[in-house]
Design an enzyme around this catalytic site. Structure first.
Site, short mmCIF file in Angstrom:
data_model
loop_
_atom_site.label_atom_id
_atom_site.label_comp_id
_atom_site.label_asym_id
_atom_site.label_seq_id
_atom_site.Cartn_x
_atom_site.Cartn_y
_atom_site.Cartn_z
CG HIS A 128 -2.37 0.73 0.90
ND1 HIS A 128 -2.63 1.59 -0.16
CD2 HIS A 128 -3.49 0.41 1.65
CE1 HIS A 128 -3.57 1.81 -0.03
NE2 HIS A 128 -4.48 1.44 0.84
NE ARG A 129 6.49 -0.04 1.72
CZ ARG A 129 7.64 -0.31 1.97
NH1 ARG A 129 8.31 0.19 2.67
NH2 ARG A 129 7.75 -1.39 1.32
#
Length: 469
Positions: free
Chosen positions: A440-441
Site C-alpha cells: 500500500h506504500r
C-alpha cells in the site's frame, strides 16, 4: 578462494556461490582423505538459501583433510578442504582428518587435466570432467577383493568406482534406501537416473531407513510409505526437531521481513473462466504450441502481463534508504514453486516482451528446473511481480505475502464447476477466485483494484488478450 599454506598444501575456501550469500551447508562430500583430485573436479555439493550448487576444486593433488563434515553450515571464506598439491607423499595421504571419515588409501596417479572454462561458481571444469572419478570411500567390493592385488586404474574406475549419479538422484536413493552400486544405469555414459532408482523399489523391498532419513522425509513431507519411518514414531517419539536452515531459513526471514515492512492489502474477485479453459484446449491442439506447456497458468500469466501494461504504475519498488519510488519498465515474472527443498520463487526475465509460445517455453523450463532442484541463484533475483497457484492444492484462494521488494503478488485458486448466471440463466460454469496482495506504500486501492479487475476481465473474455495488448 584458494590459499597456499606451504609449498605442498593448498586450501580451498567456501566461495560466495550466489550474490552476496554469507554461508552454505555442506550437503555431500564426493571425495575423502587420500583421494586424488584434478583441476575442475567436483568435490562437494553445498546448499545455500537459494540453491544447491556443486563446487569444483581449482588444482591437482591429493586430499589431505576435510575440515567440516556433511551437514555443517560454513561461512563464506572458511577453508573447507586441504589438498597436497605436490602429488601426495605417503605421510600426506595418511594424515588424519578432523572429521569422522573412512581411513584413506594411497591415491591412483592422475592424468594431466585438460583446459578449463569459467563457470558460474568455482574455477571451471575440464573438458573431460563430465565423468567423475571414483571415490574410494564408496567402493562396494566382495571381501575376497581385499586380499587380491590392486587392480589397474582403468579397472578400478569401471568396476570398483563410485556409481555415477546426479546429487538429486543420490538423495532420492538415500531417502528410499537404495544402494546405487546395485543398480544398472540406463542413462548416457553409465549415469544412474531417477527412473533406475524408482524401478529398484518397485518390487517393494524393505529398505533400511535411519533416523536421519526419517527427519529428511518429515521435512519434505513425503507421502511415500516407508516402513522404518513409522517405526520411529511407534518407539515413543512424540516430537521431532528439525534445524531451520537453507531455503526454509531464508523463506522465514523473507516472509517476516515482508509482512512487517510492507503494509499489505489483499483484494478478491471471483470470475467465470469457462472461455479461458476452452482456449487452453484449443491451444493444446494448435500446431504452433505443439510440445509446449499449455495450461491455465500460462493464460493467467499473460493476463497479468497485459494488466500491468495497462497499469504500468504498479511495476515499482520502494527504496527506503533514498526515499524514492523506483518505476520499473520491465516485468520479471516470478512463479512460486513448492520443491522438496522448500518454497522458491524463480522468475522469467523480461516476461513482458515474450510472445505466448515464448512464455510457455519459459514457464516449462522454470517448472522443470525447479522440480529437479537445479534452479540457479540468479534465476531467483530481480523479480518484479509474482504469481502463486494455490489452486493446484484444491483450495479456493489465500492472502499471499509479498515477495520482498515486489509491489504485488497474485494468487490463483482452484477452478471448479459451479452454478453461475450466464446470459440470464443459471448454468454450470468453470469458476475461480483471484486474490491480489499489494504494497500500500506503492499501490493505492484504485490502482490495485484496476489491475485485479483487468486480470479477471481477460480471463472471462480471453479475446481481450488481443484487443488490449
Amino acid at each position: 578462494m584458494t590459499t597456499m599454506t606451504d609449498a605442498a598444501l593448498a586450501e580451498f575456501k567456501m566461495p560466495d556461490v550466489g550474490e552476496g550469500l554469507t554461508e552454505a551447508e555442506i550437503l555431500k562430500w564426493y571425495v575423502q582423505p587420500g583421494d586424488a583430485v584434478t583441476d575442475g573436479q567436483v568435490v562437494c555439493e553445498v546448499e545455500t538459501a537459494k540453491a544447491a550448487v556443486e563446487l569444483p576444486i581449482p588444482f591437482n593433488g591429493v586430499v589431505r583433510e576435510l575440515r567440516f563434515p556433511e551437514g555443517t553450515t560454513v561461512d563464506v571464506g572458511q577453508v573447507i578442504i586441504a589438498v597436497d598439491v605436490a602429488g601426495g607423499s605417503g605421510s600426506a595421504a595418511a594424515a588424519p582428518a578432523p572429521v569422522s571419515l573412512p581411513e584413506p588409501t594411497a591415491p591412483e596417479p592422475e592424468p594431466a587435466p585438460q583446459g578449463r572454462q569459467p563457470v558460474l561458481v568455482g574455477y571451471g571444469v575440464s573438458e573431460a570432467s563430465t565423468k567423475r572419478r571414483p571415490r574410494k570411500g564408496d567402493v562396494v567390493a566382495a571381501p575376497a577383493a581385499v586380499t587380491q592385488p590392486a587392480p589397474a586404474p582403468e579397472a578400478l574406475a569401471k568396476g570398483n568406482g563410485r556409481p555415477l549419479a546426479k546429487p538429486p538422484v543420490r538423495k532420492l536413493a538415500k531417502d528410499l534406501g537404495v544402494d546405487l552400486a546395485s543398480l544398472t544405469p540406463s542413462g548416457p555414459d553409465g549415469v544412474i537416473t531417477r527412473e533406475d532408482v524408482h524401478a529398484a523399489v518397485a518390487p517393494a523391498p524393505e529398505p533400511v531407513v535411519t533416523q536421519a532419513q526419517v527427519q529428511v522425509q518429515v521435512q519434505a513431507q513425503s507421502q511415500e510409505p516407508v516402513a522404518a519411518a513409522s517405526a520411529g514414531v511407534q518407539d515413543g517419539v512424540r516430537e521431532t526437531r528439525i534445524p531451520v536452515k537453507g531455503v526454509r531459513k531464508a523463506t522465514a526471514a523473507a516472509m517476516v521481513g515482508s509482512a512487517f515492512t510492507a503494509p499489505h492489502v489483499t483484494e478478491f474477485v471471483t470470475v467465470d473462466v469457462t472461455r479461458t479453459m476452452k482456449l487452453v484446449e484449443e491451444l493444446k491442439a494448435d500446431k504452433e504450441m505443439q510440445g509446449l506447456r499449455v495450461n491455465p497458468l500460462l493464460l493467467v500469466a499473460k493476463a497479468l502481463l497485459v494488466a500491468i501494461k495497462r497499469n504500468p504504475e504498479i511495476s515499482a519498488a520502494w527504496d527506503e534508504a533514498a526515499q524514492e519510488i523506483v518505476r520499473k519498465h520491465y516485468v520479471n515474472l516470478g512463479i512460486a514453486a513448492a520443491t522438496p527443498r522448500g518454497l522458491i520463487v524463480p522468475n522469467i526475465k523480461d516476461a513482458h516482451a515474450k510472445t505466448l509460445p515464448e512464455l510457455a517455453t519459459a514457464l516449462g523450463e522454470l517448472v522443470s528446473t525447479a522440480r529437479e532442484g537445479k534452479t540457479s541463484p540468479g534465476a531467483m533475483q530481480g523479480g518484479t511481480v509474482t504469481i502463486t497457484n494455490v489452486g493446484v492444492f484444491g483450495v479456493d484462494t489465500g492472502t499471499p505475502i509479498l515477495n520482498p521488494g515486489e509491489p504485488a503478488i497474485l494468487a490463483v485458486g482452484a477452478i471448479k464447476l459451479q452454478p453461475w448466471v450466464h446470459k440470464g440463466k443459471v448454468k454450470p460454469r468453470q469458476v475461480t477466485t483471484l486474490a491480489l496482495s499489494f504494497d500500500h506504500r506503492l499501490v493505492d486501492g484504485e490502482l490495485g483494484s484496476k489491475v485485479l479487475a483487468d486480470v479477471a476481465a481477460i480471463l472471462e473474455q480471453p479475446k481481450r488478450l488481443i484487443t488490449w495488448a
